[in-house]
Design a protein around this motif. Structure first.
Motif, PDB file in Angstrom:
ATOM      1  N   GLU A   1       2.282   1.803  -3.415  1.00 57.86           N
ATOM      2  CA  GLU A   1       1.216   2.244  -4.326  1.00 57.86           C
ATOM      3  C   GLU A   1       0.933   3.733  -4.188  1.00 57.86           C
ATOM      4  OE1 GLU A   1      -3.529   1.852  -4.055  1.00 57.86           O
ATOM      5  OE2 GLU A   1      -2.504  -0.079  -4.179  1.00 57.86           O
TER       6      GLU A   1
ATOM      7  N   ASP B   1      -9.123   7.092   0.556  1.00 61.57           N
ATOM      8  CA  ASP B   1      -8.424   5.871   0.166  1.00 61.57           C
ATOM      9  C   ASP B   1      -7.952   5.107   1.394  1.00 61.57           C
ATOM     10  OD1 ASP B   1      -5.968   4.214  -0.463  1.00 61.57           O
ATOM     11  OD2 ASP B   1      -6.522   4.797  -2.499  1.00 61.57           O
TER      12      ASP B   1
ATOM     13  N   GLU C   1     -12.699   5.095  -1.214  1.00 65.48           N
ATOM     14  CA  GLU C   1     -12.533   5.363  -2.642  1.00 65.48           C
ATOM     15  C   GLU C   1     -11.052   5.390  -2.988  1.00 65.48           C
ATOM     16  OE1 GLU C   1     -13.372   9.170  -5.584  1.00 65.48           O
ATOM     17  OE2 GLU C   1     -14.834   8.728  -4.010  1.00 65.48           O
ATOM     18  N   GLU C   2     -10.682   4.804  -4.117  1.00 63.86           N
ATOM     19  CA  GLU C   2      -9.273   4.762  -4.517  1.00 63.86           C
ATOM     20  C   GLU C   2      -8.736   6.161  -4.787  1.00 63.86           C
ATOM     21  OE1 GLU C   2      -6.389   3.005  -8.086  1.00 63.86           O
ATOM     22  OE2 GLU C   2      -8.526   2.502  -8.042  1.00 63.86           O
ATOM     23  N   TYR C   3      -7.529   6.414  -4.291  1.00 66.48           N
ATOM     24  CA  TYR C   3      -6.901   7.722  -4.478  1.00 66.48           C
ATOM     25  C   TYR C   3      -6.333   7.851  -5.877  1.00 66.48           C
ATOM     26  CZ  TYR C   3      -3.401  11.414  -4.157  1.00 66.48           C
ATOM     27  OH  TYR C   3      -2.641  12.536  -4.403  1.00 66.48           O
ATOM     28  N   LYS C   4      -6.657   8.950  -6.514  1.00 64.81           N
ATOM     29  CA  LYS C   4      -6.080   9.301  -7.806  1.00 64.81           C
ATOM     30  C   LYS C   4      -5.513  10.712  -7.711  1.00 64.81           C
ATOM     31  CE  LYS C   4      -9.300   6.417 -10.455  1.00 64.81           C
ATOM     32  NZ  LYS C   4     -10.365   6.396 -11.494  1.00 64.81           N
TER      33      LYS C   4
ATOM     34  N   LYS D   1       1.862   6.977  -6.787  1.00 59.21           N
ATOM     35  CA  LYS D   1       0.841   7.894  -7.296  1.00 59.21           C
ATOM     36  C   LYS D   1       1.229   9.355  -7.080  1.00 59.21           C
ATOM     37  CE  LYS D   1      -3.100   4.762  -7.083  1.00 59.21           C
ATOM     38  NZ  LYS D   1      -4.423   4.458  -6.485  1.00 59.21           N
TER      39      LYS D   1
ATOM     40  N   LYS E   1       0.829  -1.205   0.000  1.00 60.26           N
ATOM     41  CA  LYS E   1       0.000   0.000   0.000  1.00 60.26           C
ATOM     42  C   LYS E   1       0.861   1.251   0.000  1.00 60.26           C
ATOM     43  CE  LYS E   1      -3.938   2.164   0.251  1.00 60.26           C
ATOM     44  NZ  LYS E   1      -4.899   2.114  -0.858  1.00 60.26           N
TER      45      LYS E   1
END
Length: 338
Positions: free
Chosen positions: A112, A324, A329-332, A116, A109
């Motif tokens: 990841e 996230d 919700e996935e972080y972008k 990003k 994690k």
């Protein structure tokens, strides 16, 4: 509307009912002090204070600032950030703290999220270069190099590897500054101390971006000391370093290009001594004004469907990261799209 106040002169800060009283102080050669005309600032107008000169205050003032939620950021003579007075946390969350700690301890994690941050930063660097490439600056070679290096991020298995790629991206990106800038040369990136005007502006702007990110993090349930890209350490808010990576190209660097190419700043706005170059007081005021204008600038946000400022955008990034970490919700990372 609340705003940031910058104290460039040494002085005395006191509480006067619901007003801040700041008295600038000039020290003569014989060390005698001359108090200048005091300035009164309603506390309701203050978002935060930046103290670049020596600031004298007592505990009553800091109690008052803490009650009103007003942070104070301190800097030394060489414009290095030294620390902040931050009001008591009002958005404490044990659940969020445990989740953030767990995300850091989870190697997969952490990698990841670290990846990003740099993917977002590299994208925004390329968007900067594209902007000037379309305006006659020959930057295609640098753009291609950064894109190639960014492609290697997907295969990185460790944070140290990501940091190595980030260093190469930065090196290529900073090499483009001498092409973008008309009358100034950057040369190598130098920090402590910066050795020329461009490096001085980058260091000063990055510091401002870091403290603005700290303010945004403090308004969420994130803990600023638990980071993913930069290694958490003693006496620093390393998560702010992570998040500010995304915004330095589109806020700080754009302001640097603007103030130099439009001749808002010139050689007279810098003090050069030995191997260091720093903004003087007049130069600081001009650059701070340009940064504040950039923070307040708005654009149409695709997801929200409304205009947001760059200052608010940093806070939104913190909320995205928190979602996230909490598994919502996935972080972008934010990427420029204009």
């Amino acid at each position: 509307m609340k705003r940031s106040f910058y104290l460039f002169n040494p002085g005395i800060m006191e509480r006067r009912d619901n007003t801040l009283k700041f008295t600038p102080v000039v020290v003569n050669e014989d060390n005698t002090e001359i108090k200048q005309q005091p300035r009164y600032i309603p506390i309701e107008d203050v978002a935060e204070l930046y103290a670049f000169g020596s600031l004298r205050a007592n505990s009553a003032l800091f109690n008052f600032l803490g009650q009103k939620g007003v942070p104070v950021h301190f800097f030394d003579y060489y414009e290095n950030y030294t620390g902040s007075f931050m009001p008591r946390e009002s958005l404490l969350s044990g659940k969020a703290l445990l989740a953030q700690t767990s995300a850091y301890q989870n190697k997969k994690k952490r990698v990841e999220l670290a990846r990003k941050f740099i993917q977002g930063a590299a994208w925004n660097m390329v968007m900067n270069l594209n902007y000037y490439n379309r305006r006659g600056k020959d930057l295609q070679g640098v753009i291609d190099t950064i894109k190639r290096l960014s492609g290697a991020l997907a295969d990185a298995k460790a944070v140290d590897e990501i940091m190595g790629i980030e260093g190469n991206i930065r090196q290529a990106y900073y090499a483009a500054f001498d092409i973008i800038l008309d009358d100034f040369n950057m040369g190598a990136r130098t920090k402590q101390p910066p050795e020329n005007e461009v490096n001085a502006l980058i260091s000063f702007g990055n510091m401002m971006c870091y403290t603005e990110t700290l303010r945004a993090v403090h308004q969420t349930q994130l803990n600023p000391t638990i980071s993913f890209l930069h290694t958490p350490g003693e006496r620093r808010y390393s998560l702010c370093l992570d998040i500010s990576e995304i915004f330095k190209p589109i806020i700080v660097d754009r302001v640097v290009f603007k103030v130099l190419n439009k001749h808002a700043l010139n050689g007279s706005h810098f003090d050069k001594k030995l191997n260091k170059c720093l903004l003087n007081e007049k130069g600081k005021k001009i650059f701070v004004k340009a940064m504040e204008e950039r923070y307040d600038e708005t654009f149409r946000h695709r997801s929200l469907g409304r205009n947001v400022s760059y200052k608010h955008l940093i806070k939104l990034e913190c909320y995205k990261l928190l979602k996230d970490i909490l598994g919502i919700e996935e972080y972008k990372p934010f990427k420029m799209y204009w």
